[in-house]
Scaffold this motif. Structure first.
Motif, PDB file in Angstrom:
ATOM      1  N   LEU A  87      23.331  36.736  43.695  1.00  0.00           N
ATOM      2  CA  LEU A  87      23.924  36.567  42.373  1.00  0.00           C
ATOM      3  C   LEU A  87      24.476  35.151  42.261  1.00  0.00           C
ATOM      4  O   LEU A  87      25.216  34.698  43.147  1.00  0.00           O
ATOM      5  N   GLY A  89      26.610  32.373  39.788  1.00  0.00           N
ATOM      6  CA  GLY A  89      27.481  32.244  38.627  1.00  0.00           C
ATOM      7  C   GLY A  89      28.324  30.995  38.721  1.00  0.00           C
ATOM      8  O   GLY A  89      28.675  30.552  39.819  1.00  0.00           O
ATOM      9  N   VAL A 163      32.733  37.902  37.565  1.00  0.00           N
ATOM     10  CA  VAL A 163      32.038  38.463  38.722  1.00  0.00           C
ATOM     11  C   VAL A 163      32.410  39.928  38.910  1.00  0.00           C
ATOM     12  O   VAL A 163      31.573  40.744  39.321  1.00  0.00           O
ATOM     13  N   ARG A 164      33.628  40.311  38.573  1.00  0.00           N
ATOM     14  CA  ARG A 164      34.011  41.721  38.664  1.00  0.00           C
ATOM     15  C   ARG A 164      33.205  42.557  37.686  1.00  0.00           C
ATOM     16  O   ARG A 164      32.727  43.653  38.029  1.00  0.00           O
ATOM     17  N   ALA A 166      30.245  41.787  36.445  1.00  0.00           N
ATOM     18  CA  ALA A 166      28.852  41.801  36.896  1.00  0.00           C
ATOM     19  C   ALA A 166      28.652  42.781  38.046  1.00  0.00           C
ATOM     20  O   ALA A 166      27.681  43.560  38.058  1.00  0.00           O
ATOM     21  N   LEU A 167      29.553  42.765  39.014  1.00  0.00           N
ATOM     22  CA  LEU A 167      29.407  43.657  40.168  1.00  0.00           C
ATOM     23  C   LEU A 167      29.601  45.115  39.767  1.00  0.00           C
ATOM     24  O   LEU A 167      28.893  46.003  40.262  1.00  0.00           O
ATOM     25  N   VAL A 181      26.861  35.966  46.920  1.00  0.00           N
ATOM     26  CA  VAL A 181      27.211  35.376  45.626  1.00  0.00           C
ATOM     27  C   VAL A 181      27.367  33.877  45.832  1.00  0.00           C
ATOM     28  O   VAL A 181      28.068  33.436  46.747  1.00  0.00           O
ATOM     29  N   TRP A 187      34.010  33.070  40.641  1.00  0.00           N
ATOM     30  CA  TRP A 187      32.804  33.745  41.122  1.00  0.00           C
ATOM     31  C   TRP A 187      32.834  33.910  42.632  1.00  0.00           C
ATOM     32  O   TRP A 187      32.472  34.963  43.166  1.00  0.00           O
ATOM     33  N   ALA A 191      34.372  37.520  44.327  1.00  0.00           N
ATOM     34  CA  ALA A 191      33.425  38.279  45.153  1.00  0.00           C
ATOM     35  C   ALA A 191      33.937  38.425  46.577  1.00  0.00           C
ATOM     36  O   ALA A 191      33.871  39.506  47.176  1.00  0.00           O
ATOM     37  N   ALA A 198      30.317  35.309  49.907  1.00  0.00           N
ATOM     38  CA  ALA A 198      30.287  34.360  48.808  1.00  0.00           C
ATOM     39  C   ALA A 198      30.470  32.953  49.354  1.00  0.00           C
ATOM     40  O   ALA A 198      31.154  32.740  50.353  1.00  0.00           O
TER      41      ALA A 198
END
Length: 248
Positions: A87, A89, A163-164, A166-167, A181, A187, A191, A198
């Motif tokens: 991922l 971002g 990111v929260r 998205a996850l 990540v 981001w 993560a 990350a």
């Protein structure tokens, strides 16, 4: 470089006070004083270790940047060889989107799934102007926030909320979740706080990524001026892709 010593020291003081605008979603396990952070940032970035130095411009040691880029490329290459989901971002879409997008293209070509969960999802972000609604948008596989109604450019953001979101969306859809990540600001720290590997780029006024690295929740933090023109990052892109054996 663009970041002043004054701005960096303000960030260190705010981080020591656990200001969420500076911790970027990380809940530090250790107690970090301003002096502790100056010492850490001196070791990891090359800024002055003297607490009495309170003015002028911060300087990043290029050798430290290259060393961190080697580690960054190593992790990216390992993930690409395993064809693991990734991922991407950024909170710096004006400057760094191209850097991450080229990496996303390369790992996708190597067989990795570049994830795009929560595409178009609304995210409410608290700013100094109040709560603003943004959309989570992926451009060339890289997520960033766009203020609702804006179409041309992404928004600068330090928040871990994207990111929260998205996850959570990835989990609710039954996966896959990212094994890595890649990004900056919230981001990376957001993560890492959730236990997902990350790594990313950070300027001298972003101590959270380096604290996360020191505490074992960020795998690589690369010291880098994050406010220069986008084309200046192209040599770094080529360097990372070559070191990761992902050049096409």
């Amino acid at each position: 470089m663009a970041t002043s010593r004054e701005a960096a020291l303000r960030s260190y003081r705010a981080f020591a006070a656990r200001d969420p605008r500076v911790t970027l979603g990380l809940d530090p396990r250790w107690s970090w004083s301003e002096r502790d952070l100056i010492a850490l940032m001196s070791r990891r970035c090359g800024v002055s270790a003297d607490p009495a130095c309170v003015g002028g411009g911060d300087v990043i040691d290029p050798e430290l940047t290259l060393c961190a880029l080697d580690a960054f490329a190593g992790r990216l290459g390992d993930v690409a060889r395993r064809r693991a989901p990734v991922l991407f971002g950024t909170g710096h879409p004006h400057r760094l989107l191209g850097f991450y997008a080229d990496l996303a293209d390369a790992v996708s070509a190597a067989g990795c799934s570049v994830l795009t969960p929560a595409q178009g999802r609304c995210v409410d972000i608290t700013t100094r102007f109040g709560v603003r609604t943004h959309r989570l948008v992926y451009v060339r596989g890289v997520a960033s926030l766009y203020e609702k109604g804006a179409r041309e450019t992404g928004a600068h953001s330090h928040s871990p909320l994207p990111v929260r979101v998205a996850l959570q969306a990835a989990a609710e859809a039954g996966g896959p979740l990212p094994e890595l990540v890649v990004g900056d600001h919230g981001w990376v720290c957001g993560a890492g706080q959730l236990g997902i590997e990350a790594m990313g780029l950070a300027d001298t006024d972003d101590p959270a990524l380096f604290v996360g690295e020191a505490e074992g929740r960020v795998s690589v933090a690369v010291p880098l001026d994050d406010a220069v023109r986008p084309e200046y990052y192209r040599p770094l892109t080529r360097y990372v892709l070559n070191r990761a054996c992902l050049s096409q």
